[in-house]
Design a protein around this motif. Structure first.
Motif, PDB file in Angstrom:
ATOM      1  N   GLU A 147      -6.108  -1.894   7.498  1.00  0.00           N
ATOM      2  CA  GLU A 147      -5.101  -2.188   6.465  1.00  0.00           C
ATOM      3  C   GLU A 147      -3.778  -2.581   7.113  1.00  0.00           C
ATOM      4  O   GLU A 147      -3.106  -3.528   6.661  1.00  0.00           O
ATOM      5  CB  GLU A 147      -4.922  -0.963   5.560  1.00  0.00           C
TER       6      GLU A 147
ATOM      7  N   TRP B 184      -9.813   6.458   9.670  1.00  0.00           N
ATOM      8  CA  TRP B 184      -8.671   5.979  10.455  1.00  0.00           C
ATOM      9  C   TRP B 184      -8.830   4.521  10.861  1.00  0.00           C
ATOM     10  O   TRP B 184      -7.842   3.769  10.894  1.00  0.00           O
ATOM     11  CB  TRP B 184      -8.463   6.867  11.683  1.00  0.00           C
TER      12      TRP B 184
ATOM     13  N   ILE C 160       0.854  -1.187   0.000  1.00  0.00           N
ATOM     14  CA  ILE C 160       0.000   0.000   0.000  1.00  0.00           C
ATOM     15  C   ILE C 160       0.887   1.233   0.000  1.00  0.00           C
ATOM     16  O   ILE C 160       1.790   1.341   0.822  1.00  0.00           O
ATOM     17  CB  ILE C 160      -0.923   0.033   1.225  1.00  0.00           C
ATOM     18  N   ASP C 161       0.608   2.153  -0.909  1.00  0.00           N
ATOM     19  CA  ASP C 161       1.342   3.419  -0.933  1.00  0.00           C
ATOM     20  C   ASP C 161       0.438   4.486  -0.339  1.00  0.00           C
ATOM     21  O   ASP C 161      -0.325   5.150  -1.036  1.00  0.00           O
ATOM     22  CB  ASP C 161       1.735   3.774  -2.370  1.00  0.00           C
ATOM     23  N   TRP C 162       0.527   4.647   1.000  1.00  0.00           N
ATOM     24  CA  TRP C 162      -0.343   5.605   1.661  1.00  0.00           C
ATOM     25  C   TRP C 162       0.003   7.039   1.288  1.00  0.00           C
ATOM     26  O   TRP C 162      -0.843   7.933   1.408  1.00  0.00           O
ATOM     27  CB  TRP C 162      -0.248   5.426   3.175  1.00  0.00           C
ATOM     28  N   SER C 163       1.240   7.275   0.840  1.00  0.00           N
ATOM     29  CA  SER C 163       1.627   8.641   0.496  1.00  0.00           C
ATOM     30  C   SER C 163       0.883   9.155  -0.720  1.00  0.00           C
ATOM     31  O   SER C 163       0.826  10.365  -0.960  1.00  0.00           O
ATOM     32  CB  SER C 163       3.138   8.708   0.234  1.00  0.00           C
TER      33      SER C 163
ATOM     34  N   PRO D   4      -4.419  11.821   4.001  1.00  0.00           N
ATOM     35  CA  PRO D   4      -4.693  11.090   5.238  1.00  0.00           C
ATOM     36  C   PRO D   4      -6.182  11.104   5.547  1.00  0.00           C
ATOM     37  O   PRO D   4      -6.914  12.007   5.115  1.00  0.00           O
ATOM     38  CB  PRO D   4      -3.888  11.856   6.292  1.00  0.00           C
TER      39      PRO D   4
ATOM     40  N   GLU E  53       4.483   5.121   8.338  1.00  0.00           N
ATOM     41  CA  GLU E  53       4.037   5.325   6.959  1.00  0.00           C
ATOM     42  C   GLU E  53       2.515   5.398   6.870  1.00  0.00           C
ATOM     43  O   GLU E  53       1.965   6.152   6.054  1.00  0.00           O
ATOM     44  CB  GLU E  53       4.553   4.193   6.078  1.00  0.00           C
ATOM     45  N   SER E  54       1.834   4.636   7.701  1.00  0.00           N
ATOM     46  CA  SER E  54       0.368   4.630   7.683  1.00  0.00           C
ATOM     47  C   SER E  54      -0.211   5.887   8.326  1.00  0.00           C
ATOM     48  O   SER E  54      -1.405   6.173   8.176  1.00  0.00           O
ATOM     49  CB  SER E  54      -0.152   3.403   8.425  1.00  0.00           C
TER      50      SER E  54
ATOM     51  N   ARG F  78      -7.803   2.599   7.901  1.00  0.00           N
ATOM     52  CA  ARG F  78      -6.344   2.603   7.817  1.00  0.00           C
ATOM     53  C   ARG F  78      -5.757   1.578   8.804  1.00  0.00           C
ATOM     54  O   ARG F  78      -4.830   0.823   8.478  1.00  0.00           O
ATOM     55  CB  ARG F  78      -5.824   4.010   8.117  1.00  0.00           C
TER      56      ARG F  78
END
Length: 414
Positions: free
Chosen positions: A33, A27, A13-16, A20, A61-62, A30
């Protein structure tokens, strides 16, 4: 896991790439995940017992490490009811990482519990922008660290048996007693960088459960802090509030959260195994394990009990919200009544988590005791941490309030 290629969350997963979350629903998604990533190899990582650098990187990162941080500095802007539920989700995937996140959020929040308004603003801004991960060397069963004054600084020294977060932390919360301040003494909290010559983490955490929490001992040797960074002090004098004592009820609800998360992980992992692998008893007349009357009773009983304690935990967290929102005006009565409710849910969460994590084997069958599956980790994790403080004293607080209308006296454990 210690390599980038094998790190939890690597290439998953690319949270960037996405903004957010902005509310509790986002949340919690998130957190789920993160749970799914952690639970894939939780048993293998438990056996390996490696320092969880990669797992903490996943929390960063998350964005979960800044869940309680101010939105203007890149934080989630959430409050404790959401934080407790997030901790439960993460702990369902890996109890150790759920504990690390819970302790981190408590220490992240501790500036609000103890600090001055200026300190709160400065700490939360820096911690959020830099995504600091917090550890703490504040075990009250050990002798306090000693603090001596040296000009405009205070200097900490001593030893603590436990320091959860240790090597994976960016900053560590210290607490000690000022030399010459009498009995019980002037206690001083401060936040210091974890990586410095004066802090030695001893890598001696070797317990049966919560193996990835980095909770080993630490030696503090002349760690220097400016007086201006002593939490809650103005001109070297502490500014007391009833709210200063809310650290214990808050951390106790953190404990409740990862106990319930671990129990949820055991129940749901067990149910998945029973649906797909467990065989019906050869003399029971059923074709599938999920049709066995004893299985339906077992899982129905455990689900019902877990739902009940989760609901109580959510209710107590919501009751605490008004206390946190009115931090400067909390009364001793409010604080004490809240601690009684915290004690009640702590007792029930302990009992239910131990019951589910040990009893789930009845629904799994003998083959589920294979070491590779690691079903025992759920019980080992709960059993290890529920010895933190005797649950009988929690029940006693509730009984004393009911029978004698007594409120618990604030201590390091109540």
């Amino acid at each position: 896991m210690t390599t980038t290629e094998n790190r939890p969350g690597s290439d998953v997963i690319d949270w960037s790439a996405a903004p957010p979350p902005t509310d509790e629903t986002g949340w919690l998604q998130r957190a789920r995940e993160v749970r799914r990533i952690l639970e894939r190899d939780a048993a293998a990582r438990d056996r390996a017992g490696a320092t969880p650098y990669d797992e903490v990187a996943l929390l960063k990162e998350s964005g979960l490490v800044t869940l309680l941080g101010p939105v203007e500095h890149g934080g989630g802007g959430q409050e404790w009811p959401t934080a407790y539920r997030v901790i439960r989700e993460v702990a369902a995937g890996d109890g150790s990482i759920g504990q690390l996140l819970g302790y981190h959020l408590l220490w992240f929040w501790a500036a609000r519990l103890v600090g001055t308004p200026d300190q709160i603003e400065a700490v939360e801004a820096d911690a959020t922008r830099n995504r600091w991960f917090f550890g703490g060397a504040v075990n009250p069963r050990d002798a306090d660290l000693t603090i001596r004054e040296d000009g405009d600084d205070i200097v900490y020294s001593g030893h603590k048996s436990f320091s959860t977060g240790s090597k994976v932390s960016d900053v560590t919360v210290l607490e000690g007693v000022l030399d010459g301040s009498g009995d019980p003494g002037t206690h001083v909290f401060a936040i210091v960088p974890s990586e410095q010559e004066g802090i030695t983490f001893h890598d001696d955490w070797d317990n049966i459960g919560q193996r990835l929490t980095e909770s080993g001992s630490v030696t503090i040797d002349d760690v220097r802090v400016p007086w201006t960074s002593a939490a809650g002090f103005v001109d070297r004098a502490f500014q007391p509030r009833i709210y200063n004592t809310l650290n214990v009820p808050t951390i106790q609800l953190v404990f409740v959260s990862f106990y319930l998360g671990i129990a949820r992980g055991a129940l749901e992992t067990g149910a998945e195994y029973t649906r797909g692998t467990t065989r019906p008893w050869l003399h029971g007349g059923q074709q599938r394990a999920v049709d066995e009357p004893y299985q339906l009773d077992l899982y129905g009983d455990y689900q019902s009990k877990l739902w009940a304690v989760e609901a109580l935990a959510d209710a107590v967290a919501q009751e605490a919200l008004e206390i946190h929102r009115d931090a400067w005006n909390v009364t001793a009565q409010q604080r004490g009544a809240h601690e009684v409710r915290v004690a009640a849910v702590k007792a029930r969460a302990t009992e239910v988590a131990l019951e589910i994590t040990s009893g789930i084997f009845e629904g799994l069958g003998a083959r589920a005791t294979a070491a590779q599956l690691g079903f025992d980790r759920f019980w080992r994790n709960v059993r290890t941490h529920t010895l933190h403080d005797p649950v009988a004293y929690k029940r006693r607080e509730v009984g004393a309030h009911l029978l004698r209308d007594e409120l618990p006296e604030p201590t390091w454990y109540s």
